[in-house]
Design a protein around this motif. Structure first.
Motif, mmCIF file in Angstrom:
data_model
loop_
_atom_site.group_PDB
_atom_site.id
_atom_site.type_symbol
_atom_site.label_atom_id
_atom_site.label_comp_id
_atom_site.label_asym_id
_atom_site.label_seq_id
_atom_site.Cartn_x
_atom_site.Cartn_y
_atom_site.Cartn_z
ATOM 1 N N ILE A 179 -4.819 -17.757 64.339
ATOM 2 C CA ILE A 179 -5.514 -18.326 63.184
ATOM 3 C C ILE A 179 -6.778 -17.516 62.949
ATOM 4 N N ILE A 180 -6.978 -17.046 61.732
ATOM 5 C CA ILE A 180 -8.198 -16.329 61.353
ATOM 6 C C ILE A 180 -8.942 -17.189 60.342
ATOM 7 N N PHE A 181 -10.180 -17.536 60.653
ATOM 8 C CA PHE A 181 -11.000 -18.276 59.691
ATOM 9 C C PHE A 181 -11.968 -17.302 59.040
ATOM 10 N N GLY A 182 -11.822 -17.157 57.727
ATOM 11 C CA GLY A 182 -12.639 -16.211 56.975
ATOM 12 C C GLY A 182 -11.763 -15.121 56.397
ATOM 13 N N ALA A 183 -11.661 -15.102 55.063
ATOM 14 C CA ALA A 183 -10.772 -14.143 54.406
ATOM 15 C C ALA A 183 -11.573 -13.108 53.635
ATOM 16 N N ALA A 191 -6.048 -9.579 59.680
ATOM 17 C CA ALA A 191 -4.780 -10.222 59.338
ATOM 18 C C ALA A 191 -3.690 -9.170 59.179
ATOM 19 N N SER A 192 -4.024 -8.033 58.556
ATOM 20 C CA SER A 192 -3.072 -6.926 58.403
ATOM 21 C C SER A 192 -2.688 -6.345 59.755
ATOM 22 N N ILE A 193 -3.687 -6.132 60.605
ATOM 23 C CA ILE A 193 -3.441 -5.511 61.910
ATOM 24 C C ILE A 193 -2.529 -6.389 62.765
ATOM 25 N N PHE A 194 -2.861 -7.668 62.882
ATOM 26 C CA PHE A 194 -2.092 -8.532 63.782
ATOM 27 C C PHE A 194 -0.718 -8.871 63.219
ATOM 28 N N SER A 195 -0.614 -9.028 61.911
ATOM 29 C CA SER A 195 0.711 -9.273 61.347
ATOM 30 C C SER A 195 1.578 -8.029 61.498
ATOM 31 N N GLY A 196 0.942 -6.854 61.463
ATOM 32 C CA GLY A 196 1.674 -5.613 61.691
ATOM 33 C C GLY A 196 2.208 -5.500 63.101
ATOM 34 N N LEU A 197 1.578 -6.197 64.042
ATOM 35 C CA LEU A 197 2.055 -6.231 65.425
ATOM 36 C C LEU A 197 3.097 -7.331 65.637
ATOM 37 N N GLY A 198 3.422 -8.050 64.571
ATOM 38 C CA GLY A 198 4.472 -9.060 64.667
ATOM 39 C C GLY A 198 3.978 -10.470 64.901
ATOM 40 N N ASP A 202 -2.191 -17.251 60.387
ATOM 41 C CA ASP A 202 -2.726 -18.149 59.368
ATOM 42 C C ASP A 202 -4.098 -17.627 58.978
ATOM 43 N N LEU A 203 -4.275 -17.276 57.702
ATOM 44 C CA LEU A 203 -5.560 -16.783 57.203
ATOM 45 C C LEU A 203 -6.194 -17.874 56.362
ATOM 46 N N ILE A 204 -7.298 -18.430 56.856
ATOM 47 C CA ILE A 204 -7.949 -19.551 56.185
ATOM 48 C C ILE A 204 -9.110 -19.031 55.333
ATOM 49 N N ASN A 205 -9.054 -19.333 54.060
ATOM 50 C CA ASN A 205 -10.042 -18.868 53.102
ATOM 51 C C ASN A 205 -10.778 -20.069 52.522
ATOM 52 N N ASN A 206 -12.117 -20.027 52.558
ATOM 53 C CA ASN A 206 -12.864 -21.155 51.998
ATOM 54 C C ASN A 206 -13.149 -20.974 50.505
ATOM 55 N N ARG A 207 -12.499 -19.975 49.891
ATOM 56 C CA ARG A 207 -12.596 -19.777 48.438
ATOM 57 C C ARG A 207 -11.196 -19.879 47.837
ATOM 58 N N ASP A 208 -11.120 -19.670 46.500
ATOM 59 C CA ASP A 208 -9.826 -19.873 45.841
ATOM 60 C C ASP A 208 -9.033 -18.593 45.654
ATOM 61 N N SER A 209 -9.554 -17.448 46.088
ATOM 62 C CA SER A 209 -8.812 -16.191 45.999
ATOM 63 C C SER A 209 -9.349 -15.224 47.047
ATOM 64 N N LEU A 210 -8.585 -14.183 47.329
ATOM 65 C CA LEU A 210 -8.998 -13.187 48.300
ATOM 66 C C LEU A 210 -9.931 -12.161 47.660
ATOM 67 N N LEU A 211 -11.026 -11.874 48.319
ATOM 68 C CA LEU A 211 -11.912 -10.758 47.950
ATOM 69 C C LEU A 211 -12.166 -10.735 46.447
ATOM 70 N N SER A 212 -12.868 -11.757 45.971
ATOM 71 C CA SER A 212 -13.052 -11.951 44.531
ATOM 72 C C SER A 212 -13.844 -10.831 43.863
ATOM 73 N N PHE A 213 -14.512 -9.977 44.635
ATOM 74 C CA PHE A 213 -15.246 -8.862 44.042
ATOM 75 C C PHE A 213 -14.314 -7.735 43.617
ATOM 76 N N LEU A 214 -13.055 -7.801 44.044
ATOM 77 C CA LEU A 214 -12.082 -6.785 43.645
ATOM 78 C C LEU A 214 -11.548 -7.070 42.252
ATOM 79 N N ASP A 215 -10.947 -6.059 41.646
ATOM 80 C CA ASP A 215 -10.196 -6.262 40.417
ATOM 81 C C ASP A 215 -9.076 -7.270 40.698
ATOM 82 N N ASP A 216 -8.851 -8.180 39.778
ATOM 83 C CA ASP A 216 -7.892 -9.270 40.012
ATOM 84 C C ASP A 216 -6.501 -8.754 40.357
#
Length: 465
Positions: A179-183, A191-198, A202-216
């Motif tokens: 479980i990772i708290f903080g997206a 999350a990428s690294i550990f999912s890549g290892l199989g 669970d990635l818990i985000n306290n906002r409504d989208s990932l990395l909102s400063f990025l282009d949608d």
């Protein structure tokens, strides 16, 4: 207690401290640096940028082996333990330490190892091992102490299954679930690294989208590929409590959900390393996140004391910290000065992300008309050759003048590709237009050729009107 006099003393040997110290030394100043840890390099080298990116590289190699049919002649897909993968990444860290130690030696910069504390506005006391103390007196001081993970008091980080982004590199077992708290950037990268290892993540985000400063569009692509690799993203969640047991961790969310995993990683926020500096002795005060306020010349409220890097907050990137340290010292040296504002974003997820300039949302909110040019990697020869066909290059530009507003890239080598667009965007006048990419010959096949494809795609949209 031995007393030593210097022109410039730098606290911290991360990117900001290193660039400030070397810059001062090359201008003929007598310089000393103070490092709390036993080796130079700061958080960037030992716990942050370098180890996580080296770890990511090892994981990408494993993923390539396990998914490429050509390797089935060699053997079946393999499973690798986390400690084994992590140990391989230590080679890079050791190389970095040797190289950076030599930087200080070659530039005749004195290195003190210990905890620095202000005695007065020009004096620092360095407490090293075995209670050894040195007193450094300097005309000018650079605070480049970096940051560390914010660790809430109600989470027991002493528990062997509960980690922050520093301690996760010391993971001695190979969990099946995490479980990772903080997206934010760190949470998404791990999350990428550990999912890549199989692992099931669970990635818990306290906002409504990932990395909102990025282009949608880029944020949506990241979400899709994280899910594709088995990451379950939970938006708009807050934790109530984190409970460690003998064989795992249970996270109780305020929404009533209970999540259980073999390990828990806290990756939500960072704190500036200012609590041991004795700022109260010189009348300086850090904010609630341990960060120092500086002006447009990186000066604190005491003009001969400047600060740079993560300890001043945004953008908290190693690349920006290096520039900030250089320019903070330039101001002290009365050399050419630049306040660092335009910084490319580099996010080392799998696939990686990089961008420079404005997003579609920002342009729309500002009511700036724009057009879009796309190049999808699946259609480029180089990506087809390497097999890294996931991703795209996206250019935002003015419909009339063709001035480039933003470059956004998702996929293999994104953090390298973005710099071509960055260089053109920072040119003056007519040089910063989409026409550059159409009128320039790119090597073929290359990933850089995506600029020509995206530019032509964008021009086609304009000419169709």
């Amino acid at each position: 207690m031995a007393v030593h006099n210097y022109d410039v003393v730098v606290i911290g040997t991360g990117p900001a401290g290193e660039s400030a110290a070397i810059n001062a030394a090359k201008h003929g100043k007598r310089v000393a640096v103070i490092e709390k840890q036993s080796h130079v390099g700061g958080n960037c080298t030992h716990w942050g940028t370098i180890p996580s990116k080296a770890l990511r590289h090892q994981v990408r190699q494993i993923m390539s082996f396990n998914t490429n049919s050509m390797f089935r002649d060699i053997g079946e897909p393999r499973w690798f333990s986390f400690p084994k993968v992590r140990e391989r990444s230590r080679v890079t860290i050791d190389q970095q330490v040797v190289m950076r130690t030599n930087f200080y030696a070659r530039n005749r910069i004195d290195l003190y190892q210990g905890i620095a504390r202000f005695k007065d506005e020009h004096t620092l006391v360095v407490r090293g091992s075995a209670d050894k103390q040195d007193e450094l007196v300097a005309e000018q001081i650079v605070i480049a102490t970096g940051s560390r993970p914010y660790r809430p008091a109600d989470i027991d980080f002493r528990h062997p299954r509960i980690y922050c982004s520093d301690t996760i590199l010391g993971l001695q077992h190979s969990p099946r679930t995490l479980i990772i708290f903080g997206a934010g950037v760190i949470g998404c990268e791990y999350a990428s690294i550990f999912s890549g290892l199989g692992l099931k993540v669970d990635l818990i985000n306290n906002r409504d989208s990932l990395l909102s400063f990025l282009d949608d569009e880029i944020s949506d692509a990241l979400s899709y590929h994280l899910r594709k690799h088995g990451v379950l993203i939970r938006h708009n969640e807050e934790y109530e409590r984190v409970e460690g047991t003998d064989n795992g961790v249970t996270v109780h969310l305020k929404s009533g959900k209970r999540l259980r995993a073999d390990a828990f990683l806290w990756a939500n926020g960072r704190t500036g390393n200012t609590d041991e500096l004795g700022l109260e002795n010189i009348g300086l005060k850090a904010n609630g996140r341990g960060q120092l306020q500086v002006d447009e010349h990186y000066r604190t409220e005491i003009p001969h004391i400047v600060a740079a890097g993560d300890v001043i907050g945004w953008p908290s990137l190693a690349s920006a910290a290096y520039d900030q340290g250089l320019n903070a010292c330039n101001k002290l040296l009365e050399s050419d000065f630049r306040y660092v504002t335009e910084v490319p974003t580099g996010i080392y997820t799998i696939p990686e992300i990089s961008s420079f300039g404005r997003t579609e949302r920002e342009l729309t909110e500002a009511q700036v008309p724009y057009e879009v040019g796309h190049a999808f990697f699946k259609d480029t020869a180089r990506a087809q050759i390497t097999g890294d066909t996931v991703g795209m290059l996206k250019i935002l530009f003015d419909q009339e003048s063709l001035e480039i507003y933003g470059i956004h890239c998702f996929g293999d080598q994104a953090s390298e590709i973005v710099h071509i667009g960055q260089a053109i965007m920072q040119q003056e006048g007519a040089a910063n237009t989409l026409k550059y990419f159409v009128n320039t010959t790119f090597n073929y096949p290359t990933m850089a050729e995506a600029y020509r494809v995206a530019a032509q795609n964008g021009l086609n949209r304009v000419f169709q009107r």
